[in-house]
Design a protein around this motif. Structure first.
Motif, PDB file in Angstrom:
ATOM      1  N   TYR A 163       6.640  -6.516  -3.286  1.00  0.00           N
ATOM      2  CA  TYR A 163       5.729  -5.182  -2.385  1.00  0.00           C
ATOM      3  C   TYR A 163       4.097  -5.543  -2.292  1.00  0.00           C
ATOM      4  N   THR A 165       3.362  -8.415  -3.541  1.00  0.00           N
ATOM      5  CA  THR A 165       2.882 -10.002  -2.548  1.00  0.00           C
ATOM      6  C   THR A 165       3.285  -9.536  -1.386  1.00  0.00           C
ATOM      7  N   ALA A 166       4.091  -8.631  -1.259  1.00  0.00           N
ATOM      8  CA  ALA A 166       4.060  -8.503  -0.108  1.00  0.00           C
ATOM      9  C   ALA A 166       3.094  -8.064   1.001  1.00  0.00           C
ATOM     10  N   GLN A 167       1.940  -7.816  -0.085  1.00  0.00           N
ATOM     11  CA  GLN A 167       0.674  -7.226   1.186  1.00  0.00           C
ATOM     12  C   GLN A 167       0.171  -8.487   1.214  1.00  0.00           C
ATOM     13  N   GLU A 168      -0.433  -9.125  -0.280  1.00  0.00           N
ATOM     14  CA  GLU A 168      -1.360 -10.322  -0.212  1.00  0.00           C
ATOM     15  C   GLU A 168      -0.087 -11.838   0.927  1.00  0.00           C
ATOM     16  N   ALA A 172      -3.371  -9.146   2.928  1.00  0.00           N
ATOM     17  CA  ALA A 172      -4.100  -7.512   3.328  1.00  0.00           C
ATOM     18  C   ALA A 172      -5.498  -7.465   2.851  1.00  0.00           C
ATOM     19  N   PRO A 173      -6.571  -7.063   3.304  1.00  0.00           N
ATOM     20  CA  PRO A 173      -7.716  -7.337   2.071  1.00  0.00           C
ATOM     21  C   PRO A 173      -7.522  -7.111   0.965  1.00  0.00           C
ATOM     22  N   THR A 174      -7.861  -7.270   0.133  1.00  0.00           N
ATOM     23  CA  THR A 174      -7.670  -6.219  -1.706  1.00  0.00           C
ATOM     24  C   THR A 174      -7.801  -4.889  -1.302  1.00  0.00           C
ATOM     25  N   ARG A 176      -7.636  -2.511   0.127  1.00  0.00           N
ATOM     26  CA  ARG A 176      -6.271  -2.015   0.909  1.00  0.00           C
ATOM     27  C   ARG A 176      -5.291  -1.570   0.194  1.00  0.00           C
ATOM     28  N   ARG A 180      -3.947   1.063  -0.737  1.00  0.00           N
ATOM     29  CA  ARG A 180      -3.038   1.678  -0.387  1.00  0.00           C
ATOM     30  C   ARG A 180      -1.034   1.587  -1.470  1.00  0.00           C
ATOM     31  N   THR A 181      -1.061   0.660  -1.658  1.00  0.00           N
ATOM     32  CA  THR A 181      -0.058  -0.296  -2.592  1.00  0.00           C
ATOM     33  C   THR A 181      -0.144   0.103  -3.418  1.00  0.00           C
ATOM     34  N   PRO A 184      -0.797   4.789  -5.349  1.00  0.00           N
ATOM     35  CA  PRO A 184       0.387   5.102  -5.782  1.00  0.00           C
ATOM     36  C   PRO A 184       1.661   5.767  -6.384  1.00  0.00           C
ATOM     37  N   ASN A 185       1.219   3.961  -6.396  1.00  0.00           N
ATOM     38  CA  ASN A 185       2.773   3.855  -7.655  1.00  0.00           C
ATOM     39  C   ASN A 185       2.642   3.789  -8.855  1.00  0.00           C
TER      40      ASN A 185
ATOM     41  N   SER B 107      10.891  -5.817  -2.170  1.00  0.00           N
ATOM     42  CA  SER B 107      10.285  -6.152  -1.611  1.00  0.00           C
ATOM     43  C   SER B 107       9.307  -4.909  -0.936  1.00  0.00           C
ATOM     44  N   ILE B 124      -3.646  -4.472   9.692  1.00  0.00           N
ATOM     45  CA  ILE B 124      -4.428  -5.289   9.079  1.00  0.00           C
ATOM     46  C   ILE B 124      -5.703  -6.726   9.841  1.00  0.00           C
TER      47      ILE B 124
END
Lengths: 618, 329
Positions: A163, A165-168, A172-174, A176, A180-181, A184-185, B107, B124
C-alpha cells in the motif's frame, strides 16, 4: 480481541489518568505551601494537619510529593515529547530514503547511544547549569535515538508493503506518503515507546535531581526529596520511603500501561483457548462404540466443529462425512472458509485451540486392524499414531521444517520417534532417494535453506512416509510451488501411492485441476458442509450440485469469451444463510432453497449431493 | 514507424540488478532480475507476462512503471524516456499509469477508509476534491460492482475479492491509459477469480486500457490477453499472439510450462514433467539459461545466449532458441 485489549487497558489507564489529573490540579487542591518552612516541627511524624509528616525543614511532605509529581511528570513528559518528535522524524526520513539520509539521521542519532546516559546528562547539565529547562533538553537528547530506532525499523518494514508502493504508483508527493500513509501505520510501537520512555525519564530526572544537577531547590521534586531525606535517614526513615514509593509505583504503573498498550495495539491479539490435551474431550458427547466391522480405512461421520464467535459459538464445519478405502486417494476441494483444512486437522487431532469438536466421530482402522475413534482418542495414544499410522504434509515446506536441523536428521527423527533404532542412516538415504532428492547421501547433510522449495517438499514427504503410514494427509502440498515443480511433486505422490499399495491419501486443495490429476474420488465442500461427493471423472463430467458446476464453469479453460463467474462471496461463518448455504449465489435457487436446508442425498452408489434440484441437472 | 504504430509503453534493453549481500561484510553480488528485455504494450492491448517465480515478471512490471529504475535500458511512455523526466513531470505521467497488486490485503492501507484511498489519486493530481471527488468515488465503486455506500468503510470489512475490486477502482480513479496488474487474481478464491478477470476484461473493452497482466496461471492469461511474453530467469524466451502461442507453443520452455499446467481435461498429470527446478538467479547457467532443464539442449546451447528473433515462418512471433529453425510450425 480488540475489546479484550481495551478492557485490560482500563485499570492502568484510569490510574495514570488520575495521577495526571492530580498533578495538573495540584495548585487548586487545599494543600500546604510546599516551600513554607516550619523549622520548629522539623521531622515531625504524620499528623492531622500533615498526613505524611514534615521534612527536615518542617515542610509538608504530602504537599511536596504532589507538587514533586507535577515537576517530575512535566519534565518527563516534555522531554519525551520532544524526543519523540525529533526521533520519529529522523527515523522516518532515514528509513524511507535510506542511503545518505539514513547516515545523516539514524546513524548520527545512534552515536548518542554510545555515551553512558548519566555521563552525557552530567555533561550537558554541567555546561548549561541545572534547572528544569536544561533537564528537558538533556533528557530529550538522550531519548531521541530510541524513537529514531523504533521509527526507522518500522518504516523499513512498512515501506516494503504494497500500500506504500501503491501511493508511489499514484504519484503521491513524498511528504504526503510519509504523513498520511507511513506515520499512522507505524504509530502503535511509537506510542508504546512513548510510555516506556516517560518512565525512564522520570527515573533519570530523579537521579539527576538527587545529584543536585536537576531541579533547583527549594522547588519540590522526588529526587530532591530523596536527597534531603537521605541525610536524616536514621531519625526519620519514613521521609525516604514516601518519595521512593511514589517513584516506584508511578514507574511500575507506566510499565504496566505500556505492556497493556502493546497488547491492545497488536492487531494479531493474544492467543486464546485451552491447551491441546484439554480441548479434545470437552463438549463432545459420547458416541456409539465403533462397530466391529467398519469397512475401509477411514470413516468420518457427522463431524461438526465449532469456534467461539462474537454472538455465541459458530459451527465452521457441519455434519461432514466421507469414507476412504485403503489405497484410495480422496480429494477435499473447497475455497477458503469451506472447512476443508479444519476437517483435515481434525483427522490428525491437530485442531487449533479455539476449535472444538461438538459432534461426530472419525473411525480409523489402524495397522493392527483395530478401529478407533480419533476424535475421542486420548492425546497420548493419538501421538503414538501420528507420524506412524497417520502422517501429514503441509502447504509451506519452508516453515514446516526446522531451519537449524539438517535434513537427514529431521527425516531420521520421524523414524526414531516410532522406535526404529537400527540402520536409521541407511533408511534415511533410501527414503530421500525414493522421493527423488538428487545425491541423497550429501543432501542429507544439508540444512533446509540450502535446498529449493520443491526439494524441501520432497524432504517433508520423505519424513511423512518414513514409517509407511496407513493414511497420508496432504494439505495443499503444491500450492506454494511453481507449476513445473508442482507437476513433479504430483507425479511423485502418484508414484508413492503405487509403491505403498494400501496407503490411503486425503488430499486437501482448492485447485480443481489438481484434483483431476491426482484423486480417485472427491468431496466438494462449501461453507462448512459437504455439497457433493463422487468419483472424480463423474464429478467433473456431470456435476450434480450447482456449486460444483459453477466452479468448473468459472475455470478459464474453455474458449468462451466471458468466464462464468459465481456472484457474491462465501458467507461468513456467523452469518450463514438460513436454508441452503449456497442459495444466495446459486443460479438455480428457488424459493424452497432459502427455507429448508437440503440433506446430503445419495443419488447413486458413491455419489451424493446436497441440492433440492439435482435431478434437473442431469 | 508511424505515430499510430508507436506503442504506448516501450521497454528497450531493460536490465535490473539487485545486490545480494554475501556474508556479514561482503560487497554483495549483483543478481540480475532482468537481462536485456525488450517489450512493447500498444494502446488498448492486453499483454500477458508468464513465467515461474524468479523469472523477473514482477520486476518488469515495476520497472515499466518506474517504481524502480532499470540498471540499464530505458522505458518510453508515448515516446518520452521516463528517466529523462523531472520529478514533477514524472508525477504528472504517473496519473496515466497505474498498478493493481497481487495481495488485496496488503495493498490497501488498513487505517484509512476505502473512499479516501480511491479519492487519493484524484486529489493528488488535482482532478477532483470534496463533493465532486465523493461523487466520482461512488461512480467508480459502482463501476467495479460495489455499493457506493461502501466508501465510508475500512478495508478489513471487505472480502478478498471485494478488496481487489477496490484496488482496481483506485487504479481507475486517475483515468489511466496503462495498468500493470501483478498477479491480481492469484490470491483470490477460485469462485472469485472469474469475477475479477471478467471485470478487467470489461474495463479494458470499455475504457480502451492497455494492460500488462502478470501471472503464473497460463489459463487466465490465455483467456484475457492478446499477446503473451514468456519469461525465464530474466530473459524473454518466447512472445507472440496468445491464441497462436498457446495452440502451438514453440520454445521448449513454453511447451514444458503448458504441459505442466494441470487441467480438468486431461487426467493423470503431465506426460513428461520438466526435470529439476529453476536455477538460482544469482548463478544462472551460461549460454541459454534454460539449457539445464531443456530436453533439446545441445553443446552449443552452453555457449552463446540465443537472441530473441522472429520465428521462421511466423513473423508475428519471436523466439530465443538456438534450435529455432527446428521448432517452427
Amino acid at each position: 480481541m480488540r475489546r479484550i485489549g481495551l478492557r485490560a487497558l482500563a485499570v492502568p489507564g484510569l490510574i495514570s489518568l488520575a495521577i495526571l489529573l492530580v498533578a495538573v490540579a495540584v495548585p487548586l487542591l487545599p494543600l500546604a505551601d510546599p516551600v513554607r518552612q516550619d523549622v520548629a516541627n522539623r521531622l515531625a511524624g504524620p499528623s492531622a494537619a500533615h498526613w505524611l509528616g514534615q521534612d527536615e525543614y518542617g515542610r509538608d511532605v504530602l504537599s511536596r510529593i504532589l507538587w514533586g509529581a507535577r515537576v517530575s511528570l512535566s519534565v518527563a513528559f516534555a522531554a519525551t515529547a520532544v524526543a519523540a518528535v525529533i526521533g520519529t522524524l529522523l527515523g522516518i526520513l532515514g528509513g524511507y530514503f535510506r542511503g545518505v539520509v539514513e547516515l545523516a539521521t539514524v546513524r548520527v542519532a545512534e552515536i548518542v547511544l554510545c555515551f553512558p546516559p548519566l555521563l552525557l546528562a552530567l555533561l550537558v547539565v554541567t555546561l548549561l547549569g541545572p534547572g528544569a529547562g536544561t533537564l528537558i533538553f538533556s533528557l530529550s537528547i538522550l531519548f531521541a535515538p530510541g524513537f529514531a530506532r523504533v521509527a526507522y525499523g518500522e518504516t523499513l518494514s512498512a515501506r516494503a508493503l504494497d500500500y506504500v508502493t501503491a501511493q508511489e504508483a499514484l504519484g503521491a508527493p513524498t511528504g504526503r506518503i510519509l504523513v498520511r500513509t507511513l506515520l499512522p501505520n507505524i504509530a502503535a510501537p511509537l506510542i508504546v515507546q512513548f510510555s516506556l520512555t516517560v518512565a525512564s525519564a522520570m527515573v533519570l530526572e530523579s537521579g539527576l535531581s538527587f545529584l543536585g544537577l536537576g531541579v533547583v531547590p527549594p522547588s519540590p521534586s522526588w529526587g530532591l526529596m530523596i536527597r534531603g531525606a537521605r541525610a536524616t535517614m536514621e531519625q526519620a526513615p519514613l521521609l525516604l520511603a514516601w518519595p521512593c514509593l511514589a517513584l516506584t509505583l508511578t514507574v511500575l504503573l507506566l510499565n504496566l500501561l505500556c505492556d497493556r498498550l502493546r497488547d491492545a495495539l497488536d492487531p494479531r491479539g493474544r492467543a486464546a483457548g485451552r491447551p491441546g490435551f484439554l480441548r479434545r474431550v470437552l463438549a463432545l458427547p459420547a458416541a456409539a462404540a465403533p462397530g466391529a466391522s467398519v469397512p475401509g480405512l477411514l470413516a468420518v461421520e457427522g463431524l461438526t466443529l465449532q469456534v467461539p464467535g462474537p454472538a455465541g459459538p459458530v459451527q465452521v464445519v457441519r455434519d461432514v462425512g466421507f469414507s476412504l478405502a485403503p489405497g484410495e486417494t480422496l480429494a477435499i476441494v473447497g475455497e477458503s472458509g469451506s472447512g476443508k483444512t479444519l476437517t483435515g486437522l481434525a483427522i490428525m487431532g491437530l485442531l487449533p485451540p479455539a476449535v472444538t469438536p461438538v459432534a461426530g466421530r472419525i473411525l480409523f482402522t489402524g495397522r493392527d486392524g483395530s478401529v478407533r475413534d480419533l476424535l475421542r482418542l486420548p492425546e497420548r495414544e493419538m501421538r503414538r499414531l501420528r507420524g506412524r499410522d497417520l502422517s501429514m504434509i503441509f502447504q509451506d515446506p519452508s516453515s514446516s521444517l526446522n531451519p537449524l536441523v539438517r535434513i537427514g536428521v529431521q527425516v531420521a527423527e520421524s523414524l526414531r520417534a516410532h522406535g526404529v533404532a537400527e540402520g536409521v542412516k541407511g533408511r534415511v538415504v533410501a527414503l530421500l532417494r525414493q522421493v527423488g532428492l538428487p545425491d541423497p547421501e550429501r543432501q542429507a547433510m544439508a540444512y533446509p535453506h540450502e535446498v529449493s522449495g520443491g526439494q524441501r517438499q520432497r524432504v517433508m514427504i520423505a519424513a511423512a512416509i518414513a514409517n509407511h503410514p496407513r493414511l497420508l494427509l496432504a494439505d495443499e502440498p503444491t500450492t506454494a510451488l511453481d507449476v513445473t515443480v508442482q507437476a513433479q511433486i504430483l507425479a511423485l505422490l502418484a508414484a508413492l501411492k503405487r509403491a505403498e499399495g494400501v496407503m490411503g491419501m486425503v488430499f486437501v486443495t482448492h485447485n480443481l485441476a489438481v484434483v483431476a490429476d491426482i484423486a480417485d474420488r472427491a468431496v466438494v465442500m462449501y461453507a462448512g458442509e459437504v455439497v457433493e461427493e463422487g468419483p472424480v471423472a463423474e464429478l467433473f463430467a456431470a456435476p450434480r450440485h450447482p456449486y460444483t458446476a459453477a466452479l468448473i464453469a468459472s475455470m478459464p479453460e474453455g474458449e468462451a469469451d466471458r468466464l462464468t463467474a459465481i456472484p457474491g462471496a462465501v458467507p461468513q461463518p456467523w452469518a450463514m444463510p438460513a436454508g441452503c448455504r449456497f442459495a444466495p449465489r446459486c443460479a438455480m435457487a428457488m424459493e424452497a432453497c432459502g427455507a429448508t436446508s437440503p440433506a446430503l442425498a445419495e443419488i447413486a452408489p458413491g455419489r451424493a449431493t446436497r441440492c433440492l434440484r439435482w435431478k434437473e441437472m442431469a | 514507424m508511424s505515430a499510430a504504430r508507436e506503442p504506448l509503453v516501450r521497454g528497450e534493453g531493460l536490465t535490473r540488478a539487485f545486490r545480494r549481500r554475501a556474508g556479514l561484510f561482503g560487497r554483495g553480488v549483483p543478481v540480475m532480475a532482468l537481462r536485456g528485455v525488450d517489450v512493447a504494450v500498444h494502446r488498448g492491448e492486453a499483454l500477458g507476462v508468464v513465467g515461474e517465480s524468479g523469472c523477473g515478471k514482477s520486476t518488469l512490471g515495476r520497472v515499466l512503471l518506474r517504481l524502480m529504475p532499470p540498471t540499464d535500458g530505458r522505458v518510453l511512455f508515448e515516446g518520452e524516456d521516463l528517466a529523462q523526466q523531472t520529478a514533477s513531470r514524472l508525477r504528472v505521467l504517473r496519473r496515466r499509469m497505474q498498478m493493481v497488486f497481487q495481495d488485496p490485503y496488503g495493498s490497501l492501507d488498513p487505517r484509512r477508509t476505502v473512499g479516501a484511498q480511491i479519492a487519493d489519486g484524484m486529489v493528488i493530481h488535482g482532478l477532483a476534491r470534496g463533493g465532486e471527488a465523493r461523487e466520482k468515488v461512488a461512480a467508480l465503486l459502482r463501476q467495479v460492482g460495489l455499493d457506493p455506500d461502501h466508501a465510508r468503510r475500512l478495508p478489513h470489512e471487505f472480502s478478498g475479492g471485494q478488496r481487489q475490486r477496490i484496488a482496481v477502482a483506485r487504479a481507475l480513479a486517475t483515468q489511466p491509459d496503462f495498468i500493470v496488474a501483478d498477479e491480481p487474481v492469484s490470491a483470490l478464491d477460485v469462485s472469485i477469480q472469474a469475477q475479477v478477470v471478467n471485470l478487467l476484461a470489461d474495463l479494458r473493452a470499455e475504457l480502451g486500457l492497455a494492460l500488462l497482466f502478470i501471472s503464473h496461471d497460463l489459463h487466465v492469461v490465455r483467456h484475457l490477453c492478446d499477446r503473451v511474453v514468456v519469461m525465464y530467469l530474466g530473459h524473454v524466451m518466447e512472445q507472440g499472439p496468445a491464441a497462436e502461442l498457446f495452440r502451438a507453443p514453440a520454445h521448449p520452455y513454453t511447451r514444458a510450462l503448458l504441459a505442466a499446467t494441470p487441467s480438468l481435461r486431461h487426467r493423470g498429470g503431465a506426460a513428461n514433467p520438466l526435470v529439476g527446478e529453476v536455477p538460482s538467479i544469482a548463478a544462472p547457467p551460461s549460454g541459454c539459461v534454460f539449457r539445464t532443464r531443456c530436453a533439446m539442449a545441445q553443446p552449443r546451447c552452453a555457449e552463446g545466449t540465443p537472441p530473441l528473433a522472429p520465428m521462421p515462418g511466423a513473423p508475428a512471433r519471436q523466439l530465443a532458441c538456438h534450435r529455432a529453425a527446428e521448432l517452427a510450425p
